[in-house]
Write a protein that holds these residues in place. Structure first.
Motif, PDB file in Angstrom:
ATOM      1  N   SER A   1       5.988   7.505  -4.993  1.00  0.00           N
ATOM      2  CA  SER A   1       4.895   6.531  -4.934  1.00  0.00           C
ATOM      3  C   SER A   1       5.398   5.307  -4.200  1.00  0.00           C
ATOM      4  O   SER A   1       6.446   4.765  -4.551  1.00  0.00           O
TER       5      SER A   1
ATOM      6  N   PHE B   1       4.319   1.410  -2.813  1.00  0.00           N
ATOM      7  CA  PHE B   1       3.392   0.277  -2.698  1.00  0.00           C
ATOM      8  C   PHE B   1       3.830  -0.540  -1.486  1.00  0.00           C
ATOM      9  O   PHE B   1       5.017  -0.844  -1.329  1.00  0.00           O
ATOM     10  N   PHE B   2       2.852  -0.927  -0.663  1.00  0.00           N
ATOM     11  CA  PHE B   2       3.126  -1.618   0.593  1.00  0.00           C
ATOM     12  C   PHE B   2       2.749  -3.085   0.447  1.00  0.00           C
ATOM     13  O   PHE B   2       1.582  -3.456   0.492  1.00  0.00           O
TER      14      PHE B   2
ATOM     15  N   ILE C   1      -2.479   0.404   0.807  1.00  0.00           N
ATOM     16  CA  ILE C   1      -1.929  -0.381  -0.296  1.00  0.00           C
ATOM     17  C   ILE C   1      -0.910   0.442  -1.073  1.00  0.00           C
ATOM     18  O   ILE C   1       0.173  -0.026  -1.392  1.00  0.00           O
ATOM     19  N   GLN C   2      -1.265   1.683  -1.348  1.00  0.00           N
ATOM     20  CA  GLN C   2      -0.374   2.543  -2.139  1.00  0.00           C
ATOM     21  C   GLN C   2      -0.549   3.972  -1.682  1.00  0.00           C
ATOM     22  O   GLN C   2      -1.649   4.398  -1.335  1.00  0.00           O
TER      23      GLN C   2
ATOM     24  N   THR D   1       0.783   7.982  -2.800  1.00  0.00           N
ATOM     25  CA  THR D   1       1.522   8.914  -3.654  1.00  0.00           C
ATOM     26  C   THR D   1       1.615  10.252  -2.938  1.00  0.00           C
ATOM     27  O   THR D   1       0.602  10.770  -2.457  1.00  0.00           O
TER      28      THR D   1
ATOM     29  N   ARG E   1      -2.248  11.224  -1.643  1.00  0.00           N
ATOM     30  CA  ARG E   1      -3.450  10.390  -1.745  1.00  0.00           C
ATOM     31  C   ARG E   1      -3.028   8.954  -1.577  1.00  0.00           C
ATOM     32  O   ARG E   1      -2.004   8.526  -2.122  1.00  0.00           O
ATOM     33  N   GLN E   2      -3.780   8.206  -0.821  1.00  0.00           N
ATOM     34  CA  GLN E   2      -3.508   6.780  -0.719  1.00  0.00           C
ATOM     35  C   GLN E   2      -4.740   5.972  -1.071  1.00  0.00           C
ATOM     36  O   GLN E   2      -5.870   6.460  -0.980  1.00  0.00           O
ATOM     37  N   LEU E   3      -4.503   4.735  -1.523  1.00  0.00           N
ATOM     38  CA  LEU E   3      -5.581   3.758  -1.638  1.00  0.00           C
ATOM     39  C   LEU E   3      -5.377   2.768  -0.504  1.00  0.00           C
ATOM     40  O   LEU E   3      -4.275   2.233  -0.321  1.00  0.00           O
TER      41      LEU E   3
END
Lengths: 273, 273
Positions: free
Chosen positions: B69, B71-72, B215-216, B218, B262-264
């Motif tokens: 995972s 986070f950016f 944003i994130q 996984t 999957r990313q948000l």
């Protein structure tokens, strides 16, 4: 009127030593209760992730978790816990924080999250729809806690059109399901409780005669849920090499997708009852 | 024979100060190159996640990342970086670690991962199949880097049955696609490079006339990929409130699902070229 179980059981209290490390963040004391146990008697992972989210919510300058990732290092047990938080970045629109939930000297959960202010502005595109289910009053209760030690079954209520195959002793071979969900005590869902709710059901792989333990869970919080029953869809599409994913969608009573989650879990044999 | 771009550009070197903090883990020096930039001229997020995975692989006692995972927190830029790793837990079957990639004093990426030894044993269930595509030689190259500053387009090759609508100036309104993918220099994919590859394509929301920033992300690594072209499926199903998810499946040349991500992402307006 008493406090709802979720709110009572995810309460965190800032520790006196908070901030002593000099890092931006704070330490919190929590008390994990035995009211959210899974079938193995360990504390539900989503419950612990919600405790982490609640602690993080106290140290970030935005109101809503929008994505939270939890890694489950060890089983959690009812009893005292500490949640050590740190604020990694606070930007103009988004803040990032991390929480480590520990019991004794052992790390149980490592959670990382982004926070923002959820709105409804901007372009919209939806491919998909809420599950089509009979009205909750025309459904049957799904006895998630009907085997093992799952006290969580007393906290979260599930209803579906018919009883699951695994419960009737006839696994269907199809690890997917659609159902209604809500807190049993009437508390409405919010973005802080959805990380628990997406992990509160029986694993889909029960329909394959298997069970599993979660390694990692990512939850996207996409909108503030309207009050009332939540319509849910759960499915495992890929079981291989000893692992499976589990996807979960939550739609609110207004027909809005409010959460989407995916976990990676390790397959376990299902012990005879 | 020269080194492949991916291997050269994700190299990490243990720092002399490594372990000085007393924590279990190590610090590494990395050099982010300008060869994996996205359309905005910032370093691709998946590339940075792969650098983190490679550093973590040197401190955990299992060979394969199974879930990572990221986070950016800020855009990364070509230039020196440090990767600070910590081993959070090493159990019998699974180890958990964290990597912080920083440039200057600023944290850019926070990555958490579980490692194990991927196998093929155990029960299998697959709901779904690889995309049905014409053979790579009968497909057209998809010019991902045809607008903006996307040097990554020179590193990763994409082919699909027809040119995407967004490229023809006619967004289709359907943010999903199927295509072949491989490293342009012939390097075969492995579990360390898949975190880059799942983030290397143009965002699906270009077909809605939008773009986005991650944003994130996984990534589940589910099997060691067989050599050759990878068959991929990308889609955004939910665009709302200023965010969207993007799902990605990677199937290898033997027809095995090897990665799922999957990313948000935060929706951004697409600036005129």
């Amino acid at each position: 009127m008493g406090e709802y179980a979720f709110d009572a059981d995810t309460r965190v209290v800032a520790s006196e030593t908070s901030g002593a490390s000099g890092a931006s963040g704070a330490d919190f004391a929590a008390e994990l209760t035995g009211r959210w146990d899974g079938t193995n008697g360990a504390v539900n992972g989503g419950y612990m992730l919600a405790v982490c989210a609640r602690a993080l919510g106290l140290v970030v300058p935005f109101p809503d978790p929008i994505v939270i990732s939890g890694f489950f290092l060890r089983p959690g047990m009812a009893g005292p816990a500490v949640v050590r938080t740190s604020l990694a970045r606070s930007g103009r629109t988004t803040a990032f924080g991390e929480a480590v939930l520990a019991q004794g000297e052992k790390e149980i959960v490592r959670a990382t999250a982004a926070f923002a202010a959820l709105g409804s502005a901007g372009p919209a595109f939806v491919e998909g729809a809420p599950p089509r289910l009979p009205a909750p009053e025309d459904c049957v209760g799904v006895p998630v806690g009907s085997f093992g030690l799952a006290t969580i079954a007393g906290r979260v209520e599930f209803r579906s059109a018919s009883l699951p195959g695994w419960f009737r002793g006839e696994p269907t071979g199809r690890p997917s399901s659609e159902f209604w969900m809500r807190f049993a005590d009437g508390r409405d869902a919010d973005v802080y409780s959805l990380p628990l709710l997406v992990d509160s059901t029986a694993p889909s792989v029960l329909e394959l005669g298997l069970t599993s333990t979660t390694i990692q869970l990512t939850v996207h919080l996409r909108a503030h849920p309207a009050p009332g029953w939540l319509a849910c869809r759960a499915a495992a599409r890929f079981v291989s090499g000893g692992y499976h994913e589990e996807d979960f969608e939550v739609w609110d009573s207004a027909g809005t997708l409010v959460a989407q989650s995916r976990q990676l879990a390790m397959v376990l044999p299902l012990l005879p009852a």
